[in-house]
Design an enzyme around this catalytic site. Sequence first.
Site, PDB file in Angstrom:
ATOM      1  N   ASP A 288       0.864  -1.182   0.000  1.00  0.00           N
ATOM      2  CA  ASP A 288       0.000   0.000   0.000  1.00  0.00           C
ATOM      3  C   ASP A 288       0.907   1.240   0.000  1.00  0.00           C
ATOM      4  O   ASP A 288       2.115   1.168   0.260  1.00  0.00           O
ATOM      5  CB  ASP A 288      -0.975  -0.019   1.186  1.00  0.00           C
TER       6      ASP A 288
HETATM    7  C1  BGC Z   1      -5.181   3.138   0.346  1.00  0.00           C
HETATM    8  C2  BGC Z   1      -5.489   2.041  -0.628  1.00  0.00           C
HETATM    9  C3  BGC Z   1      -5.576   2.614  -2.024  1.00  0.00           C
HETATM   10  C4  BGC Z   1      -4.263   3.312  -2.358  1.00  0.00           C
HETATM   11  C5  BGC Z   1      -4.201   3.861  -3.769  1.00  0.00           C
HETATM   12  C6  BGC Z   1      -3.981   3.980  -0.096  1.00  0.00           C
HETATM   13  O1  BGC Z   1      -3.860   5.098   0.694  1.00  0.00           O
HETATM   14  O2  BGC Z   1      -4.941   2.573   1.617  1.00  0.00           O
HETATM   15  O3  BGC Z   1      -6.693   1.413  -0.291  1.00  0.00           O
HETATM   16  O4  BGC Z   1      -5.841   1.602  -2.935  1.00  0.00           O
HETATM   17  O5  BGC Z   1      -4.087   4.363  -1.443  1.00  0.00           O
HETATM   18  O6  BGC Z   1      -5.055   4.904  -3.970  1.00  0.00           O
END
Ligand code: BGC
Length: 766
Positions: A288
């Site tokens: 993530d």
């Molecule tokens: C979130 C994810 C998301 C990613 C991309 C992160 O901050 O936890 O769920 O897919 O950003 O946008």
Amino acid sequence: MKSMFPQAVVFPLALFSASLFAEPPTLQASNETQRDHFVSALLKKMTLDEKIGQLRLISVGPDTPKSTIKQMIEKGQIGAIFNTVTRPDIRIMQDQVMQLSRLKIPLFFAYDVVHGQRTIFPIPLGLAASWDTQAVTTVGRISALEAAQDGLNMTWAPMVDVSHEPRWGRSSEGFGEDTYLTSMMGQTMVKAMQGNDPADRNSVMTSVKHFALYGAVEGGREYNSVDMSPQQMFQHYLPPYQTALQAGSGGVMVSLNSINGVPATANRWLLTDLLRHQWHFKGITVSDHGAIKELINHGVASDPADAVRIAIKAGIDMSMSDQYYSQYLPGLVKSGAVTAAEVDNAARHVLNVKYDMGLFRDAYSHLGPVGSDPKDTNAEDRLHRAQAREVAAQSLVLLKNWHHILPLKKQGTLALIGPLADSQRDIMGSWSAAGVAKQSVTLLQGMREAVAGKATLLYAKGSNITDNAKVQAFLNLYEPAVEVDKRSPQQLRDEAISVAKKADVVVMAVGESQGMAHEASSRSDIRLPKAQRDLIDAIKATGKPIVLVLMNGRALDITQQDQQAEGILETWFSGTEGGHAISDVLFGDANPSGKLPVTFPRSVGQLPLYYNHLPTGRPYDFTHPNKYTSHYFDIDNSPLYPFGFGLSYTEFTLSPISLSSSMLTAKGQMVASVTVTNSGKLAGGTIVQLYLQDPVASISRPVKELKAFEKVQLQPGESKRVQFTLSKNDLSFWNQQMKWVVEPGQFVVMIGTDSVHTEVKSFTYQ
Ligand code: BGC
């Protein structure tokens, strides 16, 4: 009933090992062999730097402008792009790959398509409230189609993090508190979005997230740690991820939390032993946003190079957003701290999914030929409004309907009051992808259309979302998300009171703004903000009947408002067509059938509160209160509204349960059935829910667990026999030795239209 749980397999506790897949992955073995040959041959041609380049997932933005991206593409330093969502933009980058890079390895393009791309459907919590897998299939197919037609190949969805924590802002993105419901919703989403083949023109590959246990962050505080017993983990939290992978999800996004002290991003047991060796996952794992860097903050890595070493060895293939893999992997391989084989392995997974996306056959498979790009990305005819309206209506949950205040008549004078009544942005909810606020229908618009020429509709905002300046500043940190009316709270209320006084009934649209139920939006107080509570008090004082329309992304504490309002409709964040759908239900053009996917507590102090809890040695019995029993002395143990609850404008009655046999055996099956009758006056639907209990086992088992459900639609007076087939797997659990077992004895089956009011019958397993 097809169980999501695995066949009995022995679990050595120390390893936390898990079972094998019950079903083969979707990719055919022959395709897999072809893919392996292709990828192996390609890897042989690649330099170490090009392999490392494949591991980089990057978002175009101020830090990495398009010119920098172009240079990186030319040098083979990027594997995929996220957050670029139009065909012309994507085409430019894919052209650069094909024209400038040495090996012409196509990029893939990803985005958070969580509940729609251009057409926004209800938030996942709302989708779960429909308990309708057909509706969710519609959402998945349309989301995939719109995303694919925008040139995207992958979505960061579905999110299947089971959560017992309404304080957690991301409750809105998941499918609620139950393992089985979440598994069914997640699996349906994966199958719908990937279609027959993620490479198809109108499909995208999914990335199930956040692996793992993110929904269990302590106290519901965002990014907090998770500490959990193996039984709890395997019984209640891991099945939805496994089910989504069994459904063929090509990607896994790794969670930001730690698990029993080890961050998921550094967790070799989780990402390699469990995911790869035991679940045989062949797709990609993606960290993530910034998670590799965060290993230093977690206190498990001493510096950036150390963080990279730990992450790749744990099993992180692609690094989202940070530059750490690109910066440190070359040196780490040179020094021998990371092996070339470990880099190959990660690069192989990235190339595997690119192969499965069909990108090596046609890098432009989701882009189409030059000149075919839509002239207007946000053109009205690219939306799927009819389906959005229908699904949204199915996601609404009628919580209270005193003296049948609903449905409303389209006559007389109606008032609509509340800060969410006319907010195009908020109704879309969190992660509303490429949805455009000005295309969404507010409740005010929906009600105006519904009563046009028939009744008078008055409107007043009544209050701001919140008067708390600190919270307003938080919500408006990056952009003006919440418009603050400059009038004083009293002026706003006075206007609302005068509108209410003229009306026969007052509909109040209250709840949370989009940004209050999002990532990084944990709340310690889950009541309506004070400004809105004060507004409801003021309207109540007028003596007019009140129908609350709740718009929110979590279970709320509405104990006070429950006593004030005659009607309560939970609408979550219902999407582009929300205003029409809510209006359809308010006026009876649609009959509500949604059921709560989460328990509504009486107070934040009861948390965690969930229906499938364990029994205690000293259960509290409110009919014979006893001080030394498990309860709070200042509040009931029961929820305000239980899991699975939701009313209809008609009535449903259930016959007693009949069982095909009083005994179930290891190889046998048993059918539990009830007859459901629509005993009211209107056509309507309900969700028939089956729960099981194992009252005596070698470890305490939950007081009940959802094992099956079916949506039925009935005309007035009509009946339907609903049958559920049970087998050994439905009775099995992880015992103290982490073996997947079923223990002979009595079992209880409960069937009802919520988790509390059920028909009950016992049977024996032998
Ligand atoms: C979130 C994810 C998301 C990613 C991309 C992160 O901050 O936890 O769920 O897919 O950003 O946008």
